[in-house]
Design a protein around this motif. Structure first.
Motif, mmCIF file in Angstrom:
data_model
loop_
_atom_site.group_PDB
_atom_site.id
_atom_site.type_symbol
_atom_site.label_atom_id
_atom_site.label_comp_id
_atom_site.label_asym_id
_atom_site.label_seq_id
_atom_site.Cartn_x
_atom_site.Cartn_y
_atom_site.Cartn_z
ATOM 1 N N PRO A 13 0.871 -1.257 -0.131
ATOM 2 C CA PRO A 13 -0.023 -0.107 -0.234
ATOM 3 C C PRO A 13 0.978 1.331 -0.065
ATOM 4 O O PRO A 13 1.918 1.079 0.629
ATOM 5 C CB PRO A 13 -0.935 -0.342 1.354
ATOM 6 C CG PRO A 13 -0.514 -1.517 1.905
ATOM 7 C CD PRO A 13 0.765 -1.890 1.296
ATOM 8 N N ASP A 17 -2.647 5.829 -2.318
ATOM 9 C CA ASP A 17 -3.529 5.071 -2.777
ATOM 10 C C ASP A 17 -5.275 5.735 -2.361
ATOM 11 O O ASP A 17 -6.264 5.245 -2.762
ATOM 12 C CB ASP A 17 -3.597 3.505 -2.132
ATOM 13 C CG ASP A 17 -2.444 2.826 -2.699
ATOM 14 O OD1 ASP A 17 -1.931 3.384 -3.852
ATOM 15 O OD2 ASP A 17 -2.066 1.730 -1.899
ATOM 16 N N ARG A 20 -8.974 2.496 0.304
ATOM 17 C CA ARG A 20 -8.591 1.365 -0.199
ATOM 18 C C ARG A 20 -9.741 0.413 0.022
ATOM 19 O O ARG A 20 -10.217 0.116 1.151
ATOM 20 C CB ARG A 20 -7.240 0.630 0.214
ATOM 21 C CG ARG A 20 -6.274 1.361 -0.116
ATOM 22 C CD ARG A 20 -5.002 1.032 0.629
ATOM 23 N NE ARG A 20 -4.662 -0.722 0.582
ATOM 24 C CZ ARG A 20 -3.721 -1.135 -0.382
ATOM 25 N NH1 ARG A 20 -3.483 -0.500 -1.380
ATOM 26 N NH2 ARG A 20 -3.760 -2.423 -0.373
ATOM 27 N N THR A 93 -8.664 3.323 -4.129
ATOM 28 C CA THR A 93 -7.926 2.374 -4.957
ATOM 29 C C THR A 93 -8.813 1.117 -4.896
ATOM 30 O O THR A 93 -8.966 0.524 -3.558
ATOM 31 C CB THR A 93 -6.638 2.162 -4.399
ATOM 32 O OG1 THR A 93 -5.928 3.228 -4.428
ATOM 33 C CG2 THR A 93 -5.781 0.752 -4.822
ATOM 34 N N VAL A 95 -8.743 -2.733 -4.839
ATOM 35 C CA VAL A 95 -7.807 -3.963 -4.417
ATOM 36 C C VAL A 95 -8.287 -5.081 -4.774
ATOM 37 O O VAL A 95 -9.406 -5.635 -4.660
ATOM 38 C CB VAL A 95 -7.376 -3.726 -2.946
ATOM 39 C CG1 VAL A 95 -6.378 -4.957 -2.685
ATOM 40 C CG2 VAL A 95 -6.890 -2.403 -2.535
#
Length: 117
Positions: A13, A17, A20, A93, A95
């Motif tokens: 990470p 970012d 997340r 972000t 993931v």
């Protein structure tokens, strides 16, 4: 300008970012929560097990997978609204755990989110 990024769960990470969100229905193999540093796990935005297994990250099925997955996402307005709300307030972000960085549900989800704007 707000950014919507994609990142493998196995990549470290970074500060930029932003918020997340893990968008897989299955926790990434061998990863601890502290390693991934997610803010939210949206299991229910992931493709169904049936669709995921059928796709199997086969590039030949990518178009059909996206079409079916986008159809499923249309019925998950509350989850799409939640992600969109996070995007409107800062960098996000998405993931994912897949090895394939081109053909996975996070890529299809990002396309769906950008199309919805």
């Amino acid at each position: 300008m707000t950014m919507l990024r994609l990142k493998r769960a196995y990549d470290p990470p970074l500060e930029d970012d932003g918020f997340r969100i893990l968008v897989d229905g299955i926790w990434p193999r061998g990863m601890k929560r502290e390693q991934i540093q997610i803010d939210l796990w949206l299991k229910d935005v992931a493709p169904s097990d049936e669709l995921r297994r059928w796709f199997g990250h086969d590039p030949g099925r990518w178009g059909a997978f996206k079409e079916r997955y986008h159809g499923d996402l249309a019925s998950k307005g509350d989850l799409i609204a939640l992600i969109s709300e996070k995007i409107s307030s800062g960098d996000v972000t998405l993931v994912f755990g897949a090895k394939d960085e081109k053909f996975n549900n996070a890529v299809a989800l990002k396309e769906y989110l950008l199309r919805e704007d």
